[in-house]
Design a protein around this motif. Sequence first.
Motif, PDB file in Angstrom:
ATOM      1  N   GLY A   1      14.011  -8.267 -13.883  1.00 22.81           N
ATOM      2  CA  GLY A   1      13.404  -6.978 -14.191  1.00 22.81           C
ATOM      3  C   GLY A   1      11.915  -7.073 -14.458  1.00 22.81           C
ATOM      4  O   GLY A   1      11.425  -8.075 -14.983  1.00 22.81           O
ATOM      5  N   GLY A   2      11.202  -6.018 -14.090  1.00 29.84           N
ATOM      6  CA  GLY A   2       9.761  -5.972 -14.318  1.00 29.84           C
ATOM      7  C   GLY A   2       9.232  -4.571 -14.145  1.00 29.84           C
ATOM      8  O   GLY A   2       9.964  -3.593 -14.340  1.00 29.84           O
ATOM      9  N   ALA A   3       7.964  -4.456 -13.789  1.00 28.32           N
ATOM     10  CA  ALA A   3       7.332  -3.152 -13.583  1.00 28.32           C
ATOM     11  C   ALA A   3       6.313  -3.276 -12.456  1.00 28.32           C
ATOM     12  O   ALA A   3       5.816  -4.378 -12.168  1.00 28.32           O
ATOM     13  CB  ALA A   3       6.650  -2.678 -14.862  1.00 28.32           C
ATOM     14  N   ILE A   4       6.001  -2.150 -11.830  1.00 28.04           N
ATOM     15  CA  ILE A   4       5.049  -2.128 -10.722  1.00 28.04           C
ATOM     16  C   ILE A   4       3.667  -1.724 -11.229  1.00 28.04           C
ATOM     17  O   ILE A   4       3.491  -0.641 -11.803  1.00 28.04           O
ATOM     18  CB  ILE A   4       5.502  -1.141  -9.625  1.00 28.04           C
ATOM     19  CG1 ILE A   4       6.921  -1.476  -9.156  1.00 28.04           C
ATOM     20  CG2 ILE A   4       4.523  -1.174  -8.454  1.00 28.04           C
ATOM     21  CD1 ILE A   4       7.080  -2.889  -8.612  1.00 28.04           C
TER      22      ILE A   4
ATOM     23  N   GLY B   1       5.368 -10.849  -0.256  1.00 26.50           N
ATOM     24  CA  GLY B   1       5.996  -9.537  -0.417  1.00 26.50           C
ATOM     25  C   GLY B   1       5.323  -8.717  -1.505  1.00 26.50           C
ATOM     26  O   GLY B   1       4.099  -8.590  -1.569  1.00 26.50           O
ATOM     27  N   TYR B   2       6.122  -8.201  -2.414  1.00 26.31           N
ATOM     28  CA  TYR B   2       5.631  -7.327  -3.482  1.00 26.31           C
ATOM     29  C   TYR B   2       5.198  -8.107  -4.729  1.00 26.31           C
ATOM     30  O   TYR B   2       4.860  -7.493  -5.746  1.00 26.31           O
ATOM     31  CB  TYR B   2       6.724  -6.318  -3.875  1.00 26.31           C
ATOM     32  CG  TYR B   2       7.203  -5.463  -2.737  1.00 26.31           C
ATOM     33  CD1 TYR B   2       6.539  -4.274  -2.399  1.00 26.31           C
ATOM     34  CD2 TYR B   2       8.316  -5.828  -1.984  1.00 26.31           C
ATOM     35  CE1 TYR B   2       6.973  -3.488  -1.348  1.00 26.31           C
ATOM     36  CE2 TYR B   2       8.762  -5.040  -0.934  1.00 26.31           C
ATOM     37  CZ  TYR B   2       8.092  -3.884  -0.615  1.00 26.31           C
ATOM     38  OH  TYR B   2       8.521  -3.102   0.430  1.00 26.31           O
ATOM     39  N   ASP B   3       5.183  -9.416  -4.657  1.00 25.35           N
ATOM     40  CA  ASP B   3       4.918 -10.255  -5.833  1.00 25.35           C
ATOM     41  C   ASP B   3       3.633  -9.908  -6.583  1.00 25.35           C
ATOM     42  O   ASP B   3       3.620  -9.912  -7.818  1.00 25.35           O
ATOM     43  CB  ASP B   3       4.905 -11.740  -5.451  1.00 25.35           C
ATOM     44  CG  ASP B   3       6.302 -12.277  -5.176  1.00 25.35           C
ATOM     45  OD1 ASP B   3       7.285 -11.532  -5.385  1.00 25.35           O
ATOM     46  OD2 ASP B   3       6.421 -13.441  -4.755  1.00 25.35           O
ATOM     47  N   PRO B   4       2.516  -9.616  -5.901  1.00 24.04           N
ATOM     48  CA  PRO B   4       1.285  -9.302  -6.649  1.00 24.04           C
ATOM     49  C   PRO B   4       1.353  -7.999  -7.445  1.00 24.04           C
ATOM     50  O   PRO B   4       0.504  -7.758  -8.304  1.00 24.04           O
ATOM     51  CB  PRO B   4       0.207  -9.217  -5.554  1.00 24.04           C
ATOM     52  CG  PRO B   4       0.763 -10.007  -4.421  1.00 24.04           C
ATOM     53  CD  PRO B   4       2.237  -9.744  -4.455  1.00 24.04           C
TER      54      PRO B   4
ATOM     55  N   ARG C   1       0.829  -1.201   0.000  1.00 22.09           N
ATOM     56  CA  ARG C   1       0.000   0.000   0.000  1.00 22.09           C
ATOM     57  C   ARG C   1       0.871   1.263   0.000  1.00 22.09           C
ATOM     58  O   ARG C   1       0.594   2.239  -0.709  1.00 22.09           O
ATOM     59  CB  ARG C   1      -0.928  -0.011   1.220  1.00 22.09           C
ATOM     60  CG  ARG C   1      -1.928   1.138   1.244  1.00 22.09           C
ATOM     61  CD  ARG C   1      -2.957   0.976   2.347  1.00 22.09           C
ATOM     62  NE  ARG C   1      -2.330   0.906   3.658  1.00 22.09           N
ATOM     63  CZ  ARG C   1      -2.259  -0.194   4.401  1.00 22.09           C
ATOM     64  NH1 ARG C   1      -2.761  -1.342   3.964  1.00 22.09           N
ATOM     65  NH2 ARG C   1      -1.691  -0.173   5.584  1.00 22.09           N
ATOM     66  N   TYR C   2       1.922   1.237   0.773  1.00 22.67           N
ATOM     67  CA  TYR C   2       2.836   2.378   0.844  1.00 22.67           C
ATOM     68  C   TYR C   2       3.537   2.599  -0.491  1.00 22.67           C
ATOM     69  O   TYR C   2       3.663   3.733  -0.969  1.00 22.67           O
ATOM     70  CB  TYR C   2       3.842   2.141   1.961  1.00 22.67           C
ATOM     71  CG  TYR C   2       4.780   3.289   2.228  1.00 22.67           C
ATOM     72  CD1 TYR C   2       4.299   4.569   2.498  1.00 22.67           C
ATOM     73  CD2 TYR C   2       6.154   3.089   2.243  1.00 22.67           C
ATOM     74  CE1 TYR C   2       5.158   5.626   2.768  1.00 22.67           C
ATOM     75  CE2 TYR C   2       7.029   4.135   2.512  1.00 22.67           C
ATOM     76  CZ  TYR C   2       6.528   5.399   2.777  1.00 22.67           C
ATOM     77  OH  TYR C   2       7.396   6.433   3.034  1.00 22.67           O
ATOM     78  N   LEU C   3       3.968   1.507  -1.118  1.00 21.29           N
ATOM     79  CA  LEU C   3       4.630   1.606  -2.426  1.00 21.29           C
ATOM     80  C   LEU C   3       3.692   2.219  -3.458  1.00 21.29           C
ATOM     81  O   LEU C   3       4.082   3.120  -4.221  1.00 21.29           O
ATOM     82  CB  LEU C   3       5.092   0.225  -2.881  1.00 21.29           C
ATOM     83  CG  LEU C   3       5.715   0.148  -4.283  1.00 21.29           C
ATOM     84  CD1 LEU C   3       7.003   0.968  -4.344  1.00 21.29           C
ATOM     85  CD2 LEU C   3       5.986  -1.304  -4.665  1.00 21.29           C
TER      86      LEU C   3
ATOM     87  N   ALA D   1       1.866   6.796  -6.998  1.00 19.71           N
ATOM     88  CA  ALA D   1       0.535   7.157  -7.509  1.00 19.71           C
ATOM     89  C   ALA D   1       0.588   8.064  -8.728  1.00 19.71           C
ATOM     90  O   ALA D   1      -0.209   7.921  -9.660  1.00 19.71           O
ATOM     91  CB  ALA D   1      -0.283   7.804  -6.395  1.00 19.71           C
ATOM     92  N   ASP D   2       1.522   8.999  -8.747  1.00 21.48           N
ATOM     93  CA  ASP D   2       1.589   9.971  -9.849  1.00 21.48           C
ATOM     94  C   ASP D   2       2.653   9.621 -10.887  1.00 21.48           C
ATOM     95  O   ASP D   2       2.919  10.414 -11.791  1.00 21.48           O
ATOM     96  CB  ASP D   2       1.878  11.369  -9.293  1.00 21.48           C
ATOM     97  CG  ASP D   2       0.758  11.876  -8.398  1.00 21.48           C
ATOM     98  OD1 ASP D   2      -0.407  11.529  -8.664  1.00 21.48           O
ATOM     99  OD2 ASP D   2       1.062  12.598  -7.432  1.00 21.48           O
TER     100      ASP D   2
END
Length: 206
Positions: free
Chosen positions: A150-153, A164-167, A111-113, A118-119
């Motif tokens: 490598g990937g993207a958020i 962790g951040y996997d989803p 959620r913090y990430l 967001a912008d």
Amino acid sequence: MTRLVVATRNAGKVREIHEMLAGVGGYEVVGLADLAIPESPAEDDIEAYETFEENALAKARYFAAKTGELALADDSGLCVDALGGAPGVRSRRFAPVDEARGERQDAANNRYLLALLADVPDERRTARYVCAAAAAWPDGRELVRTGTCGGAILREPRGTGGFGYDPLFYLETEGQTFGELPPDRKNALSHRGKAVRALLQALGEG
């Protein structure tokens, strides 16, 4: 047969590393829980370094000394380009404490990430996972190997697998997040899979 202690309290990491080592001969793989090693407050201070390699080696050394066995540890994290490489080595405790209180840390971190990004436009949401895997013996010998992916958020989580951040971590080549990929496919592509396989190869050559 050599006993190999997987030196982590993270259940997701234990599961993944066990899966990676399942077909490797010559090693009896055990976890800290298997050895009934109680968690110590001192463990919170082990990963105090600024690189994944130093943290992984510190953890492997600590548990090799504590167990008298060959220990395998890793330190890994997410490096987001738009955040200057953050959260990096602080990935596990990225969210402010007040946001994480009473909630699962992974959910708070994600959620913090997302709030920080967001912008940020989609084309600038590039990121990479980094992992350093280390092995340490009680006699002082040690090895460390690294792996990246490598990937993207994404803007919202997809999938319930991994941890962790996997989803949020999307691989364009797969059209899926780490949270959506089957475990065997994730292990084949992931930073941790690459680092652990490189470490096992080095152990075999030693």
